[in-house]
Structures are given as structure tokens and as C-alpha cells.
Design a protein around this motif. Structure first.
Motif, PDB file in Angstrom:
ATOM      1  N   LEU A  49       0.846  -1.188   0.000  1.00  0.00           N
ATOM      2  CA  LEU A  49       0.000   0.000   0.000  1.00  0.00           C
ATOM      3  C   LEU A  49       0.884   1.240   0.000  1.00  0.00           C
ATOM      4  O   LEU A  49       2.064   1.180   0.346  1.00  0.00           O
ATOM      5  N   ALA A  50       0.296   2.357  -0.431  1.00  0.00           N
ATOM      6  CA  ALA A  50       0.993   3.646  -0.438  1.00  0.00           C
ATOM      7  C   ALA A  50       0.180   4.628   0.386  1.00  0.00           C
ATOM      8  O   ALA A  50      -1.053   4.646   0.329  1.00  0.00           O
ATOM      9  N   ILE A  51       0.874   5.442   1.173  1.00  0.00           N
ATOM     10  CA  ILE A  51       0.221   6.394   2.062  1.00  0.00           C
ATOM     11  C   ILE A  51       0.857   7.764   1.871  1.00  0.00           C
ATOM     12  O   ILE A  51       2.087   7.880   1.869  1.00  0.00           O
ATOM     13  N   GLU A  52       0.029   8.787   1.709  1.00  0.00           N
ATOM     14  CA  GLU A  52       0.544  10.155   1.728  1.00  0.00           C
ATOM     15  C   GLU A  52       0.273  10.737   3.108  1.00  0.00           C
ATOM     16  O   GLU A  52      -0.846  10.703   3.607  1.00  0.00           O
ATOM     17  N   TYR A  53       1.327  11.258   3.729  1.00  0.00           N
ATOM     18  CA  TYR A  53       1.216  11.890   5.032  1.00  0.00           C
ATOM     19  C   TYR A  53       1.368  13.398   4.877  1.00  0.00           C
ATOM     20  O   TYR A  53       2.076  13.887   3.987  1.00  0.00           O
ATOM     21  N   VAL A  54       0.732  14.126   5.769  1.00  0.00           N
ATOM     22  CA  VAL A  54       0.936  15.568   5.860  1.00  0.00           C
ATOM     23  C   VAL A  54       1.329  15.888   7.295  1.00  0.00           C
ATOM     24  O   VAL A  54       0.808  15.297   8.242  1.00  0.00           O
ATOM     25  N   LEU A  55       2.279  16.784   7.451  1.00  0.00           N
ATOM     26  CA  LEU A  55       2.719  17.209   8.781  1.00  0.00           C
ATOM     27  C   LEU A  55       1.840  18.370   9.212  1.00  0.00           C
ATOM     28  O   LEU A  55       1.888  19.454   8.635  1.00  0.00           O
ATOM     29  N   HIS A  56       1.006  18.121  10.212  1.00  0.00           N
ATOM     30  CA  HIS A  56       0.016  19.111  10.650  1.00  0.00           C
ATOM     31  C   HIS A  56       0.200  19.348  12.143  1.00  0.00           C
ATOM     32  O   HIS A  56       0.009  18.446  12.943  1.00  0.00           O
ATOM     33  N   GLY A  57       0.607  20.558  12.503  1.00  0.00           N
ATOM     34  CA  GLY A  57       0.853  20.849  13.907  1.00  0.00           C
ATOM     35  C   GLY A  57       1.964  20.007  14.493  1.00  0.00           C
ATOM     36  O   GLY A  57       1.926  19.647  15.679  1.00  0.00           O
ATOM     37  N   GLY A  58       2.939  19.661  13.664  1.00  0.00           N
ATOM     38  CA  GLY A  58       4.055  18.847  14.119  1.00  0.00           C
ATOM     39  C   GLY A  58       3.757  17.364  14.204  1.00  0.00           C
ATOM     40  O   GLY A  58       4.605  16.586  14.631  1.00  0.00           O
ATOM     41  N   VAL A  59       2.548  16.952  13.803  1.00  0.00           N
ATOM     42  CA  VAL A  59       2.134  15.554  13.893  1.00  0.00           C
ATOM     43  C   VAL A  59       1.832  15.026  12.489  1.00  0.00           C
ATOM     44  O   VAL A  59       1.183  15.699  11.685  1.00  0.00           O
ATOM     45  N   LEU A  60       2.288  13.810  12.182  1.00  0.00           N
ATOM     46  CA  LEU A  60       1.978  13.201  10.895  1.00  0.00           C
ATOM     47  C   LEU A  60       0.525  12.748  10.867  1.00  0.00           C
ATOM     48  O   LEU A  60       0.059  12.054  11.766  1.00  0.00           O
ATOM     49  N   LYS A  61      -0.189  13.141   9.823  1.00  0.00           N
ATOM     50  CA  LYS A  61      -1.565  12.714   9.619  1.00  0.00           C
ATOM     51  C   LYS A  61      -1.682  12.063   8.251  1.00  0.00           C
ATOM     52  O   LYS A  61      -1.005  12.463   7.303  1.00  0.00           O
ATOM     53  N   VAL A  62      -2.539  11.056   8.138  1.00  0.00           N
ATOM     54  CA  VAL A  62      -2.757  10.385   6.862  1.00  0.00           C
ATOM     55  C   VAL A  62      -3.669  11.246   5.998  1.00  0.00           C
ATOM     56  O   VAL A  62      -4.773  11.604   6.406  1.00  0.00           O
ATOM     57  N   ARG A  63      -3.201  11.590   4.799  1.00  0.00           N
ATOM     58  CA  ARG A  63      -4.033  12.356   3.873  1.00  0.00           C
ATOM     59  C   ARG A  63      -4.764  11.434   2.911  1.00  0.00           C
ATOM     60  O   ARG A  63      -5.947  11.593   2.669  1.00  0.00           O
ATOM     61  N   GLN A  64      -4.070  10.480   2.324  1.00  0.00           N
ATOM     62  CA  GLN A  64      -4.729   9.542   1.414  1.00  0.00           C
ATOM     63  C   GLN A  64      -3.981   8.219   1.416  1.00  0.00           C
ATOM     64  O   GLN A  64      -2.805   8.134   1.757  1.00  0.00           O
ATOM     65  N   VAL A  65      -4.724   7.179   1.038  1.00  0.00           N
ATOM     66  CA  VAL A  65      -4.184   5.821   1.012  1.00  0.00           C
ATOM     67  C   VAL A  65      -4.524   5.194  -0.335  1.00  0.00           C
ATOM     68  O   VAL A  65      -5.656   5.313  -0.806  1.00  0.00           O
TER      69      VAL A  65
END
Length: 276
Positions: free
Chosen positions: A65-81
Motif C-alpha cells: 500500500l501507499a500512504i501520503e502523510y501531511v505534517l500538521h501541527g508537528g504531527v503526521l496525519k494520513v491524507r490519502q491511502v
């Protein structure tokens, strides 16, 4: 098989490499047909699926699988999978199962990439992991530690991509040089991804552009519906949108449903075409 026994089967338990274009020698070769197939992709999701296929075939991987992460408020969040091998699971279920915590071996690399510390490099990481329980039906032998190889890179500030490849069974690992065999493929994948990705713009600019297009093409939407649709078209998940806009995730779902009804569309793909 006990956890200790599985660990002994994985050699090595943890290994990482850093790839840069100057490491690619003339001796490396790739199947021309697979390269042309990859470069012919015109849409990001399609391209990512083909990238997974190319890398899987190179190291004879199992589920991926492939995951795009975004750094939001210093925390990694999953944007799309993107997870074609997990077809029976929703994107939300996969997102909840992905390993984005600080205990995961890939976490530090992903944060560094998102912060732009290593934006010129691709990281390859080999480690022993326990697949999330909700995924176990996709592994032939069920539960137990698996060997995982990850290819990590960034396309834009505050974002990072992880492509995760699991060995087919808990007992079997990848061949000894599997990580290094991905060197030419990893570099190709990142450059191909750059061609089809909207990431030349920052996330804020992409959303602003989508909002402008929706204001013209979908005038029936309210301002809040337009904000939400622009972010959905950008690949953002409901929980991330809710946090950014300061509203409940259930409100995002309600406004999304209302907007889709107004526009006569049924899914994110239709929305992305409208906002593109």
C-alpha cells in the motif's frame, strides 16, 4: 510460530539505506514495458497503483500500500491511502491501521522528509512489523510478524509518501539484497510521481485553486460546502478537514453528502474531475 522464532527468520530485523540520483550506475536496468506503463499514467492514483506493481514485482512482495502523510501541527496525519491489495477494506479502515506512530521504524524518516530535511533523497527501510489485526485476512498465514520494506520520499513541503511492501507470509522474508534491488525503481518512482502529482503547489495553494474552480463550476454550493469539497478533491480525509476547519467530522460528512447531492455526483473521483 513464536514471536522470537519469527524474529530469527528475519535477517536483518532492521536496515535502512539513503538513495540519491548520483548512486544510480549504468549497470542498473529496468523492464522497458513496465517503465513505459508507469510513465503513461495520467492521474496520480493510477500512477501510484502502477508504482506499487513495479516495486512489488521487483522484490516479489505480498500485500502493499501507499500512504501520503501531511505534517500538521508537528504531527503526521494520513491524507490519502492507495491500497489495491486491500480491496475489502475502506480507506478509513486502512488509514486507522497504518503505522504512523512514533513507535514505527519509518516515523522519523517521514517527519524528516516532510520537514524538508532530506528532500533530495529517498529512504529504503527494512524492518520486522506486526500487521494491524484488521488486515490479517490479506496475509496467507494470518497473524505474526512480517518483514516489511518501505520506500519513503517527499514531493512537497510538509508532506511525505510511504510505500510499504510486506513479505507474503510471516515465515518468509525478502531475499537478502531486496532493499538495494529497489534503488533504480525507487528513483524512477519518485520522478514519475512528480510528473503526475499536483504537489508542485503547496497543499494550501491546491485547495485555494480548487475552491476558485468550484465557485465557477458549482455555484450552488455554500461557502462551507465549497471549502470541504476542495479539500476532499485534494485527497484530505474527513478527520483532517474537521481539525483544519474547526468543525466535527460528522459535520464534514453531512456537508459532503449535501454537496454531492447538489452536484449530482457520487464519489471523490467525480469531485476531483470537477475541481481539476
Amino acid at each position: 510460530m513464536s514471536e522470537a522464532t519469527v524474529h530469527r527468520c528475519l535477517a536483518p530485523v532492521s536496515e535502512s539505506v539513503r538513495w540519491t540520483p548520483d548512486q544510480l550506475s549504468a549497470a542498473h536496468s529496468l523492464p522497458l514495458g513496465r517503465v513505459l506503463e508507469l510513465l503513461a499514467a495520467t492521474e496520480e492514483h493510477q500512477a501510484v497503483e502502477r508504482m506499487l506493481g513495479l516495486l512489488c514485482s521487483t522484490i516479489d512482495a505480498g500485500p502493499s500500500l501507499a500512504i501520503e502523510y501531511v505534517l500538521h501541527g508537528g504531527v503526521l496525519k494520513v491524507r490519502q491511502v492507495v491500497a489495491p491489495a486491500f480491496g475489502r477494506l475502506s480507506a478509513g479502515e486502512i488509514g486507522q491501521g497504518v503505522t504512523d506512530s512514533i513507535t514505527d521504524p519509518a516515523h522519523g524518516y517521514l517527519v524528516a522528509l516532510a520537514r524538508g530535511v532530506s528532500d533530495d533523497a529517498i529512504f529504503g527501510l527494512r524492518s520486522a512489523v506486526e500487521p494491524p489485526a484488521r488486515w490479517l485476512g490479506h496475509f496467507p498465514r494470518g497473524s505474526g510478524l512480517c518483514e516489511r520494506i518501505s520506500v519513503l520520499y517527499t514531493l512537497a513541503q510538509n508532506t511525505a509518501w510511504a510505500m510499504h511492501f510486506f513479505s507474503s507470509t510471516p515465515e518468509d522474508g525478502f531475499f537478502s539484497d531486496a532493499l538495494r534491488a529497489l534503488l533504480p525503481c525507487g528513483l524512477l518512482v519518485r520522478e514519475a510521481h512528480r510528473i503526475v502529482s499536483p504537489a508542485e503547489l503547496g497543499a494550501g495553494e491546491r485547495v485555494d485553486s480548487a475552491e476558485v474552480r468550484l465557485s465557477v463550476r458549482a455555484a450552488s454550493l455554500s461557502g462551507r460546502e465549497r471549502q470541504i469539497c476542495a479539500r476532499i478533491a485534494d485527497g484530505q480525509r474527513a478527520t483532517f478537514i474537521a481539525a483544519e476547519l474547526g468543525i466535527a467530522a460528522s459535520t464534514v460528512a453531512t456537508l459532503r453528502k449535501r454537496a454531492y447531492a447538489k452536484l449530482g455526483i457520487h464519489d471523490r473521483l467525480d469531485l476531483r474531475h470537477l475541481a481539476a
